[in-house]
Each structure stands twice: as C-alpha cells, then as structure tokens.
Design an enzyme around this catalytic site. Structure first.
Site, PDB file in Angstrom:
ATOM      1  N   ASP A 263       2.208  -3.186  -4.551  1.00  0.00           N
ATOM      2  CA  ASP A 263       2.480  -3.945  -5.484  1.00  0.00           C
ATOM      3  C   ASP A 263       3.989  -2.621  -6.471  1.00  0.00           C
ATOM      4  O   ASP A 263       3.221  -1.946  -6.737  1.00  0.00           O
ATOM      5  CB  ASP A 263       2.443  -4.587  -6.169  1.00  0.00           C
ATOM      6  CG  ASP A 263       1.617  -6.085  -5.808  1.00  0.00           C
ATOM      7  OD1 ASP A 263       1.481  -6.961  -5.143  1.00  0.00           O
ATOM      8  OD2 ASP A 263       0.181  -5.603  -6.107  1.00  0.00           O
TER       9      ASP A 263
ATOM     10  N   LYS B 249      10.091  -4.429 -13.180  1.00  0.00           N
ATOM     11  CA  LYS B 249      10.441  -4.450 -13.802  1.00  0.00           C
ATOM     12  C   LYS B 249      10.053  -3.567 -14.496  1.00  0.00           C
ATOM     13  O   LYS B 249       8.723  -3.196 -15.242  1.00  0.00           O
ATOM     14  CB  LYS B 249      10.108  -5.882 -14.210  1.00  0.00           C
ATOM     15  CG  LYS B 249      10.605  -7.338 -13.998  1.00  0.00           C
ATOM     16  CD  LYS B 249      10.402  -8.503 -14.515  1.00  0.00           C
ATOM     17  CE  LYS B 249      11.207  -9.960 -14.492  1.00  0.00           C
ATOM     18  NZ  LYS B 249      10.772 -10.651 -13.981  1.00  0.00           N
TER      19      LYS B 249
HETATM   20  C1  LIG Z   1       1.713  -6.289  -1.832  1.00  0.00           C
HETATM   21  S1  LIG Z   1       0.457  -6.818  -0.861  1.00  0.00           S
HETATM   22  C2  LIG Z   1       0.282  -5.167   0.250  1.00  0.00           C
HETATM   23  C3  LIG Z   1      -0.163  -5.868   1.637  1.00  0.00           C
HETATM   24  C4  LIG Z   1      -0.715  -5.160   2.638  1.00  0.00           C
HETATM   25  N1  LIG Z   1      -1.072  -3.887   2.416  1.00  0.00           N
HETATM   26  C5  LIG Z   1       0.851  -4.952   3.226  1.00  0.00           C
HETATM   27  O1  LIG Z   1       0.804  -3.693   3.383  1.00  0.00           O
HETATM   28  O2  LIG Z   1       0.501  -6.402   4.644  1.00  0.00           O
HETATM   29  C6  LIG Z   1      -1.032  -5.918  -2.348  1.00  0.00           C
HETATM   30  C7  LIG Z   1      -2.362  -6.120  -1.616  1.00  0.00           C
HETATM   31  O3  LIG Z   1      -3.176  -5.360  -2.843  1.00  0.00           O
HETATM   32  C8  LIG Z   1      -4.127  -5.738  -3.024  1.00  0.00           C
HETATM   33  N2  LIG Z   1      -4.166  -5.173  -4.314  1.00  0.00           N
HETATM   34  C9  LIG Z   1      -3.577  -5.574  -5.842  1.00  0.00           C
HETATM   35  N3  LIG Z   1      -4.709  -4.877  -7.129  1.00  0.00           N
HETATM   36  C10 LIG Z   1      -5.426  -4.464  -6.771  1.00  0.00           C
HETATM   37  C11 LIG Z   1      -6.457  -4.033  -6.831  1.00  0.00           C
HETATM   38  N4  LIG Z   1      -6.033  -3.325  -8.448  1.00  0.00           N
HETATM   39  N5  LIG Z   1      -7.335  -3.251  -6.169  1.00  0.00           N
HETATM   40  C12 LIG Z   1      -7.905  -3.975  -4.725  1.00  0.00           C
HETATM   41  N6  LIG Z   1      -6.019  -4.515  -4.305  1.00  0.00           N
HETATM   42  C13 LIG Z   1      -5.463  -4.928  -4.487  1.00  0.00           C
HETATM   43  C14 LIG Z   1      -3.364  -6.660  -3.335  1.00  0.00           C
HETATM   44  O4  LIG Z   1      -4.346  -8.084  -3.073  1.00  0.00           O
HETATM   45  C15 LIG Z   1      -2.410  -7.794  -2.301  1.00  0.00           C
HETATM   46  O5  LIG Z   1      -3.495  -8.729  -1.298  1.00  0.00           O
END
Ligand SMILES: C[S@@+](CC[C@H](N)C(=O)[O-])C[C@H]1O[C@@H](n2cnc3c(N)ncnc32)[C@H](O)[C@@H]1O
Length: 193
Positions: free
Chosen positions: A99, A103
C-alpha cells in the site's frame, strides 16, 4: 495455513538442505505466489498476508492445484521481518505493490522505511534477492533514497529476470488501467553492522 498473528511463535520454514526458499510478503490474492510455486516445484514458497479472506481463497487454489511447495502464513510483515522467521532463511523476498498510502498525512503508515529494510536483512540469506514493486512513482523514488543507505544491497536486475512475465494481482489491475508498475531488485552482498 499457519496462523502467526497474536503469537510469539517463530516459524521454521520446512526447507530441505540447500532448498531455495522464496517469500511473497503481503501476497494478497496470491496469483504471483501460485505462478511462482508452479514454475519452481523444487523450491519452497511462503506466502504471507494478514487478511484471512484472501488467504483462505489462496489456500483453496493451492489445494486444487496440488501445490505442496506453497505454504501460507497469516502474519504481519513487520513481525516476520523482526522475529517470526529465523535469521538468514530466505533466498528471494518479494514485496509487491505494498500500500503506497499516497496522502501526505497517511505516509506514516508506509511499510518500506529504513527500519523495515534493516529488519528484512535479518531474514535474508547472504546473496539473497530483495524484490520490490509499486505503481506509485513517489513511493518508488523514496525507496531509491532509502536503499541508498544500504550499500550492502546492490542493484541486481538479473535477480528477477526469470520472473519478468509473472504479474501480481495488483500489477495486473494497474496495467489494465494503463498505469506502469516499476520493479527493483537488490542483492544482499554482506550484512550491515
Ligand atoms: C496492495 S495489496 C498487494 C497484494 C499483492 N502483493 C499484489 O501485488 O497483488 C497489499 C497487501 O498487503 C497486505 N498487508 C497490508 N499490511 C500488512 C501487514 N502489516 N502485514 C501483512 N500484510 C499486510 C494486505 O492485506 C494486502 O493483501
């Protein structure tokens, strides 16, 4: 599936001697992990995320495809990097489209920072590859600045040449909207003191 959240458990990857181990951190729906596990059946693939729904759906696909070399971990990225994996256990680590929190007042939530990269180094084997991607150009530029503080992580585009055709779910989504996703890969040449 291995549930590591809210525990102090240290997950020992059940790798055979000399077996290549890859970790897809924040794997989301896991298309990338599935493709990788199919491409390299002799390797051990770990796919981690916090979201149970995504992991459960990935688990069903894993079973349908009979991918016994793919193991799912419900775990936080920070905990895996900090203590829930043993030191020097990963040959290649993928952190794809984390992510970007675009912002300004959300930037504090971004995962990739100097401290996180230091922690990631703990779980990388000497010579391991760190692979990052994002659609968010400012985040990518931040990574370059952060990584410039780690002279032991050297640019290594060849470290991901074999998987240039594999796309994560988010990368596919961004590409479908005409937004480019940038990748970088670094090789750990020595451990920073
Ligand atoms: C934007 S998605 C990208 C998913 C995948 N890597 C892709 O490129 O399709 C970010 C993923 O990171 C996971 N995520 C966010 N924060 C996390 C954390 N602190 N620990 C583990 N996973 C996390 C979310 O649940 C989400 O599935």
């Amino acid at each position: 599936m291995h549930i590591l959240t809210n525990t102090y458990y240290v997950f020992q990857p059940p790798a055979g001697a000399g077996q290549y181990v890859e970790l897809d951190m924040g794997c989301g729906k896991g298309s990338f992990s599935l493709q990788l596990a199919q491409r390299y059946p002799q390797r051990l693939l770990l796919a981690s995320d916090l979201m149970m729904g995504r992991l459960a759906s990935l688990q069903r696909k894993r079973e349908r495809l009979g991918l016994s070399n793919l193991l799912l971990l419900r775990a936080s990225n920070l905990a895996l990097a900090s203590f829930q994996l043993p030191p020097q256990c990963i040959d290649r680590l993928h952190l794809l489209c984390p992510d970007p929190w675009p912002k300004r007042h959300h930037r504090i939530k971004r995962l990739v920072c100097t401290d996180f990269i230091s922690r990631l180094q703990r779980i990388l084997k000497p010579g391991a590859i760190l692979h990052l991607s994002t659609d968010h150009q400012p985040y990518f530029e931040d990574w370059l600045k952060i990584l410039s503080r780690f002279p032991n992580l050297v640019d290594c585009p060849e470290g991901i040449e074999d998987i240039s055709d594999l796309k994560s779910d988010f990368e596919r989504q961004w590409q479908a909207r005409g937004m480019p996703v940038r990748h970088l890969s670094r090789k750990l040449v020595s451990t920073q003191s």
